[in-house]
Design a protein around this motif. Structure first.
Motif, mmCIF file in Angstrom:
data_model
loop_
_atom_site.group_PDB
_atom_site.id
_atom_site.type_symbol
_atom_site.label_atom_id
_atom_site.label_comp_id
_atom_site.label_asym_id
_atom_site.label_seq_id
_atom_site.Cartn_x
_atom_site.Cartn_y
_atom_site.Cartn_z
ATOM 1 N N UNK A 66 -18.352 23.524 112.633
ATOM 2 C CA UNK A 66 -19.647 22.984 112.221
ATOM 3 C C UNK A 66 -20.798 23.964 112.367
ATOM 4 N N UNK A 67 -20.657 24.980 113.207
ATOM 5 C CA UNK A 67 -21.748 25.927 113.427
ATOM 6 C C UNK A 67 -21.628 27.174 112.553
ATOM 7 N N UNK A 68 -20.620 27.239 111.703
ATOM 8 C CA UNK A 68 -20.456 28.379 110.817
ATOM 9 C C UNK A 68 -19.318 29.292 111.244
ATOM 10 N N UNK A 69 -19.131 30.382 110.519
ATOM 11 C CA UNK A 69 -18.049 31.327 110.796
ATOM 12 C C UNK A 69 -18.289 31.998 112.148
ATOM 13 N N UNK A 70 -17.310 31.889 113.017
ATOM 14 C CA UNK A 70 -17.399 32.465 114.356
ATOM 15 C C UNK A 70 -16.724 33.835 114.342
ATOM 16 N N UNK A 71 -17.482 34.851 114.681
ATOM 17 C CA UNK A 71 -16.978 36.217 114.573
ATOM 18 C C UNK A 71 -16.013 36.581 115.701
ATOM 19 N N UNK A 72 -15.826 35.658 116.634
ATOM 20 C CA UNK A 72 -14.845 35.894 117.699
ATOM 21 C C UNK A 72 -13.599 35.053 117.458
ATOM 22 N N UNK A 73 -13.731 33.737 117.560
ATOM 23 C CA UNK A 73 -12.579 32.839 117.418
ATOM 24 C C UNK A 73 -11.978 32.906 116.017
ATOM 25 N N UNK A 74 -12.797 32.704 114.995
ATOM 26 C CA UNK A 74 -12.281 32.686 113.627
ATOM 27 C C UNK A 74 -11.765 34.059 113.212
ATOM 28 N N UNK A 75 -12.486 35.098 113.624
ATOM 29 C CA UNK A 75 -12.048 36.452 113.287
ATOM 30 C C UNK A 75 -10.721 36.792 113.959
ATOM 31 N N UNK A 76 -10.500 36.274 115.159
ATOM 32 C CA UNK A 76 -9.236 36.517 115.856
ATOM 33 C C UNK A 76 -8.081 35.881 115.101
ATOM 34 N N UNK A 77 -8.292 34.655 114.628
ATOM 35 C CA UNK A 77 -7.245 34.011 113.824
ATOM 36 C C UNK A 77 -6.996 34.807 112.541
#
Length: 253
Positions: A66-77
């Motif tokens: 909900x807060x947008x693309x996460x450069x840590x969690x989403x990028x890790x996936x």
């Protein structure tokens, strides 16, 4: 009304929301043109218009929270997925004019943008349509994966055309709202659900539960329960291994 009829009605209603919103096509396009794209073997991210590969590759359409693309969690996936040979496309819902985050991470909830879930279904449909047209995409291997708000949207999506879908950080449960209760894909669609057993966004709320409780009749369903209360999923080795196994199992060769 029996369970099968209710399931079909839910599918019809959600698809109806997308069809009725065709006037927003240009607006939806912004989430696609501003998508962050990860390509196997490439150091830097790119955009959908600049993807360059030697041959079509399997794709994961990844829906952020909900807060947008996460450069840590989403990028890790995304890094893990590219290691498995997948192009990862992350549509940016917040790139759409007037779109704001629908939640407050500190409060672990909120409803600041009530149209969020209608928007996410529009974006799924548009992203699928564009991926199916893209020269860089292996049309047999398009997967849908979403985290938190994106996980809810993944569970709600009745769109055909995905080789499988991965629901993360969501329970497929809402005791107070039937529109958010259940999994809307066809019964034969492969589904992997991953969530913490005591997710601190869900525990003690109407959304506490487990996607496995909503998976009756699904022979291609698997649930991974992560011990603890973390909302994020990448830190779990069991979650990472399950995603790799799921994609390997349902990817067409």
């Amino acid at each position: 009304m029996n369970a099968k009829m209710l399931f079909r009605l839910k599918q019809f209603l959600v698809l109806g929301l997308f069809a009725a919103s065709s006037a927003y096509a240009q607006d939806v396009e912004k989430s696609w043109s501003d998508a962050v794209v990860y390509v196997p073997g490439k150091t830097f991210t790119t955009t959908v218009s600049k993807v360059s590969v030697e041959k079509p590759m399997p794709v994961v359409i990844y829906l952020h929270g909900c807060a947008g693309i996460n450069r840590t969690h989403d990028a890790s996936w995304a890094s893990l997925l590219t290691e498995q040979g997948f192009i990862v496309v992350m549509p940016d819902s917040l790139a759409r004019p007037g779109r704001i985050p629908n939640c407050d991470p500190k409060l672990k909830g909120g409803n600041a943008f009530p149209n969020a879930f209608k928007y996410r279904q529009q974006e799924i449909g548009y992203a699928l349509e564009q991926t199916q047209k893209a020269s860089w995409a292996d049309k047999r291997n398009i997967f849908l994966m979403g985290f938190s708000e994106g996980g809810i949207a993944t569970a709600q999506s009745p769109h055909d055309g995905f080789a499988g879908r991965i629901i993360m950080g969501w329970t497929c449960t809402n005791k107070n709202n039937p529109d958010f209760d259940g999994i809307y894909s066809s019964k034969d669609s492969p589904v992997l659900a991953i969530a913490s057993e005591n997710d601190d966004w869900r525990i003690g709320k109407a959304t506490a539960g487990n996607c496995a409780n909503k998976a009756q009749g699904r022979s291609n369903f698997k649930q991974i329960d992560i011990p603890g209360s973390e909302h994020t999923t990448y830190g779990s080795d069991a979650a990472q291994n399950a995603v790799k196994s799921f994609l390997s199992q349902y990817r067409s060769r």
